[in-house]
Design a protein around this motif. Structure first.
Motif, PDB file in Angstrom:
ATOM      1  N   LEU A 128      71.047 -10.787 -87.568  1.00  0.00           N
ATOM      2  CA  LEU A 128      71.910 -11.038 -88.719  1.00  0.00           C
ATOM      3  C   LEU A 128      73.375 -11.104 -88.291  1.00  0.00           C
ATOM      4  O   LEU A 128      74.122 -11.981 -88.750  1.00  0.00           O
ATOM      5  CB  LEU A 128      71.716  -9.951 -89.773  1.00  0.00           C
ATOM      6  CG  LEU A 128      72.565 -10.088 -91.039  1.00  0.00           C
ATOM      7  CD1 LEU A 128      72.307 -11.428 -91.727  1.00  0.00           C
ATOM      8  CD2 LEU A 128      72.305  -8.938 -91.988  1.00  0.00           C
ATOM      9  N   SER A 129      73.781 -10.190 -87.420  1.00  0.00           N
ATOM     10  CA  SER A 129      75.177 -10.202 -86.969  1.00  0.00           C
ATOM     11  C   SER A 129      75.539 -11.535 -86.334  1.00  0.00           C
ATOM     12  O   SER A 129      76.625 -12.083 -86.564  1.00  0.00           O
ATOM     13  CB  SER A 129      75.403  -9.067 -85.961  1.00  0.00           C
ATOM     14  OG  SER A 129      75.134  -7.807 -86.539  1.00  0.00           O
ATOM     15  N   LYS A 130      74.645 -12.057 -85.548  1.00  0.00           N
ATOM     16  CA  LYS A 130      74.864 -13.336 -84.839  1.00  0.00           C
ATOM     17  C   LYS A 130      74.925 -14.504 -85.821  1.00  0.00           C
ATOM     18  O   LYS A 130      75.673 -15.464 -85.616  1.00  0.00           O
ATOM     19  CB  LYS A 130      73.741 -13.524 -83.820  1.00  0.00           C
ATOM     20  CG  LYS A 130      73.673 -14.866 -83.129  1.00  0.00           C
ATOM     21  CD  LYS A 130      72.755 -14.799 -81.916  1.00  0.00           C
ATOM     22  CE  LYS A 130      71.410 -14.213 -82.207  1.00  0.00           C
ATOM     23  NZ  LYS A 130      70.563 -15.080 -83.076  1.00  0.00           N
ATOM     24  N   ALA A 131      74.129 -14.422 -86.886  1.00  0.00           N
ATOM     25  CA  ALA A 131      74.079 -15.511 -87.864  1.00  0.00           C
ATOM     26  C   ALA A 131      75.342 -15.589 -88.706  1.00  0.00           C
ATOM     27  O   ALA A 131      75.685 -16.663 -89.213  1.00  0.00           O
ATOM     28  CB  ALA A 131      72.865 -15.342 -88.770  1.00  0.00           C
ATOM     29  N   LEU A 132      76.029 -14.456 -88.864  1.00  0.00           N
ATOM     30  CA  LEU A 132      77.253 -14.431 -89.673  1.00  0.00           C
ATOM     31  C   LEU A 132      78.428 -14.851 -88.799  1.00  0.00           C
ATOM     32  O   LEU A 132      79.118 -14.016 -88.204  1.00  0.00           O
ATOM     33  CB  LEU A 132      77.483 -13.031 -90.247  1.00  0.00           C
ATOM     34  CG  LEU A 132      76.336 -12.439 -91.078  1.00  0.00           C
ATOM     35  CD1 LEU A 132      76.703 -11.063 -91.592  1.00  0.00           C
ATOM     36  CD2 LEU A 132      75.984 -13.360 -92.240  1.00  0.00           C
ATOM     37  N   LYS A 133      78.651 -16.140 -88.717  1.00  0.00           N
ATOM     38  CA  LYS A 133      79.731 -16.656 -87.862  1.00  0.00           C
ATOM     39  C   LYS A 133      81.078 -16.114 -88.352  1.00  0.00           C
ATOM     40  O   LYS A 133      81.396 -16.174 -89.544  1.00  0.00           O
ATOM     41  CB  LYS A 133      79.741 -18.183 -87.880  1.00  0.00           C
ATOM     42  CG  LYS A 133      78.373 -18.835 -87.602  1.00  0.00           C
ATOM     43  CD  LYS A 133      77.834 -18.498 -86.220  1.00  0.00           C
ATOM     44  CE  LYS A 133      76.518 -19.203 -85.909  1.00  0.00           C
ATOM     45  NZ  LYS A 133      75.372 -18.730 -86.684  1.00  0.00           N
ATOM     46  N   ASN A 134      81.853 -15.594 -87.424  1.00  0.00           N
ATOM     47  CA  ASN A 134      83.158 -15.064 -87.801  1.00  0.00           C
ATOM     48  C   ASN A 134      84.152 -16.214 -87.987  1.00  0.00           C
ATOM     49  O   ASN A 134      83.866 -17.364 -87.624  1.00  0.00           O
ATOM     50  CB  ASN A 134      83.640 -14.043 -86.764  1.00  0.00           C
ATOM     51  CG  ASN A 134      83.785 -14.637 -85.367  1.00  0.00           C
ATOM     52  OD1 ASN A 134      84.504 -15.619 -85.171  1.00  0.00           O
ATOM     53  ND2 ASN A 134      83.115 -14.040 -84.383  1.00  0.00           N
ATOM     54  N   PRO A 135      85.329 -15.959 -88.580  1.00  0.00           N
ATOM     55  CA  PRO A 135      86.272 -17.045 -88.869  1.00  0.00           C
ATOM     56  C   PRO A 135      86.658 -17.883 -87.646  1.00  0.00           C
ATOM     57  O   PRO A 135      86.832 -19.104 -87.769  1.00  0.00           O
ATOM     58  CB  PRO A 135      87.490 -16.304 -89.445  1.00  0.00           C
ATOM     59  CG  PRO A 135      86.902 -15.075 -90.077  1.00  0.00           C
ATOM     60  CD  PRO A 135      85.777 -14.676 -89.164  1.00  0.00           C
TER      61      PRO A 135
END
Length: 595
Positions: A296-303
């Motif tokens: 999940l962390s990887k899927a949430l692309k940061n800005p």
């Protein structure tokens, strides 16, 4: 040759009292695509598709694969004595059902436990245990036959700068350990290559089109062991990993390391960790079987990642415009085939600044070939692109700024009314989904109908998901987000759509023997307004590429459909024109004009 290999395998099976031997398409890490060392199923059967499992008994052999590969497998298995088992067809048993039928009471099933995941292995234990069948998972018998087997890849590892990754690896590791504490885990076994690469901000080249490195990780609350071939690490990378507190261990020593764990609460995902590792744990340990927190962390692309991906898609879109311009101006004037067109596009993409190769093998399909969703043009079936009908190209690249995946269907000459209708419906579908607004908490299962309504209202459907998650300079297919109309639990792609998730938007129509149409953009999820009803979400298009106006039938489009198309094309023209020649820019302006 295949028959000889089967006989050699059966001889080894007889020596070990095995009644059947199973060969999946997998590596030691449950990767979707595998390196040349791991293509045992291809070596034993001659079938080159990317998905399939072979099962060999003492008197028959079968290959299980899905509908994408039925035509290909039929041809490649001819004369091999291997029976094609069409997965999902009425009367065709699953692999598990077949094994239960053919294995005798007290028999033995053999396989290499490193290429079968723990969940599958445990399911086989439970099913076959009722007949007292034993599982022999400690030997790779194909390795004893494959005399000229390629070596394990040893491509060098490199560090992905924080200006691309957007977040330091130290912060990612800290976040992972916090999630381990929430699960009350004292150790975490991580073997999926994209998760390891993302966590450490490293990349490699051990799988074609996927910039990952062969490695395992064992993480505790105060130690991090990376199991990797030391030869792929230069001094800079070693120093970088040391600063992160990462200890380097021999690649194969993971099995010894997990065997030494005692009285631990081990977080892992049995469906993504191989059976040999799962079987190696001492009974005193407790397994916490959950999806890897990094997924999940990887899927949430940061800005930073999102902004970089926008840049990657401008570069990628410019290459695609150059390709379409070339194709439109030369089809029918010179001999252009599916393979030559594919090669031309691949070369254009490779010339873009920051390009690191393809994100998957390009699908280049003309006419009826495009009706096969995962068609692959090769010299044996290469088709000339004639100045009539539709041509489909599905392609993507890997860039420092991210991963791209785009499909465009192009009119290369006069179209039938049906082709034009199907093309237009596909465009309407793609644009409507990209423009949808929804309350936070929705999953792709909720939104899929937006894409399918134009088709379903006319009694038409496409037999694949509408969208899949996409990684950042990693896997072109990424969990846990996706868009589809029904649950497919094994795909693990039905997560709540969160800000920063990147998903494909790719409806299509496929008419066997006639034509295929698909239009695909990548979309990033972001927050819209928040009010008394809650937090609303929406998508933004990442893909910048023109949609062929010559193939449109605007008479079936609503006023809103036309507005969406014109708005999208205005942005495409503005963003791509600076990267094109004067002639290409003029062509793009004309072909993105308002309709």
């Amino acid at each position: 040759m295949i028959k000889e290999r089967l006989e050699k395998l059966r001889s080894l099976m007889a020596e070990r009292n095995m009644d059947a031997y199973m060969i999946p398409t997998s590596d030691f890490h449950e990767s979707e695509y595998v390196g040349s060392y791991f293509k045992c199923r291809e070596f034993m059967t001659g079938f080159t598709g990317s998905a399939g499992t072979a099962v060999i008994t003492m008197n028959e052999a079968g290959l299980w694969t899905d509908g994408r590969y039925f035509v290909q497998a039929t041809k490649q298995l001819e004369g091999s004595s291997i029976t094609l088992r069409k997965m999902g067809y009425p009367g065709v048993p699953t692999i598990e059902e077949y094994l239960d039928q053919v294995l005798p009471e007290g028999g033995c099933l053999g396989f290499d436990g490193r290429v079968v995941n723990g969940q599958n292995g445990q399911e086989l234990e439970a099913l076959l245990g009722e007949k007292n069948i034993t599982l022999s998972n400690e030997e790779d018998l194909v390795n004893l036959i494959w005399e000229e087997r390629p070596s394990l890849s040893t491509e060098p590892v490199w560090i992905l700068k924080e200006s691309y990754a957007g977040l330091a690896s130290s912060e990612k590791i800290k976040e992972l350990r916090n999630k381990m504490k929430k699960e009350k885990a004292t150790a975490h076994v991580l073997t999926t290559l994209d998760d390891i690469a993302w966590l450490l901000n490293i990349r490699g080249n051990d799988i074609e089109c996927t910039p990952v490195v062969l490695a395992y990780a064992l993480i505790t609350l105060d130690e991090f062991s990376l199991f990797i071939n030391d030869k792929v690490l230069n001094e800079e990378v070693k120093a970088y990993l040391k600063e992160l507190g990462v200890s380097i261990c021999p690649y194969d020593s993971i099995y010894e390391a997990v065997g030494q764990l005692k009285d631990q609460k081990i977080l892992l995902e049995t469906g993504k960790v191989n059976y040999s590792i799962v079987k190696g744990f001492a009974d005193s340990n407790r397994i916490i079987d959950k999806m890897n927190p990094t997924v999940l962390s990887k899927a949430l692309k940061n800005p930073v990642e999102v902004e970089n991906m926008k840049l990657a898609h401008i570069k990628d879109g410019a290459a695609l415009v150059k390709f379409i311009y070339w194709l439109k101006h030369n089809v029918g004037k010179e001999r252009i085939t599916e393979v030559s067109a594919q090669n031309y596009l691949d070369q254009l993409r490779s010339k873009q600044e920051g390009n690191l190769g393809l994100s998957f093998d390009t699908i280049s399909a003309y006419g009826a070939n495009a009706a096969m969703c995962h068609y692959k043009a090769v010299p044996e079936n290469d088709t000339v692109i004639e100045p009539r009908g539709l041509y489909l190209v599905d392609s993507g690249g890997q860039y420092y700024e991210g991963t791209t995946d785009v499909t465009r269907t192009i009119a290369v000459g006069p179209l039938t009314n049906t082709e034009r209708e199907h093309f237009t419906l596909t465009v309407m579908s793609m644009l409507r989904l990209g423009a949808v607004k929804f309350l936070y908490g929705c999953r792709g299962l909720t939104l899929d109908y937006v894409a399918r309504e134009p088709f379903w209202s006319r009694g038409i459907n496409y037999d694949h998901g509408t969208g899949h998650g996409v990684g950042y300079l990693l896997n072109v297919h990424e969990r846990p987000n996706g868009i589809r109309w029904r649950m497919v639990p094994e795909r693990q792609d039905n997560a709540i759509l969160e800000e920063g998730m990147v998903t494909s938007d790719e409806p299509g129509v496929y008419i066997e023997g006639s034509h295929g149409v698909r239009t695909e953009n990548l979309i990033v999820c972001k927050k819209a307004e928040e009010n008394e009803y809650g937090q609303f979400m929406e998508f933004e298009f990442l893909t910048m590429a023109p949609i062929d106006l010559e193939a449109l039938d605007t008479s079936i489009m609503t006023e809103e459909d036309v507005k969406l198309l014109n708005k999208y094309h205005k942005e495409v023209c503005e963003k791509l024109s600076p990267y094109l020649s004067k002639e290409e820019a003029l062509w793009l302006k004309e072909n993105t004009k308002s309709v």
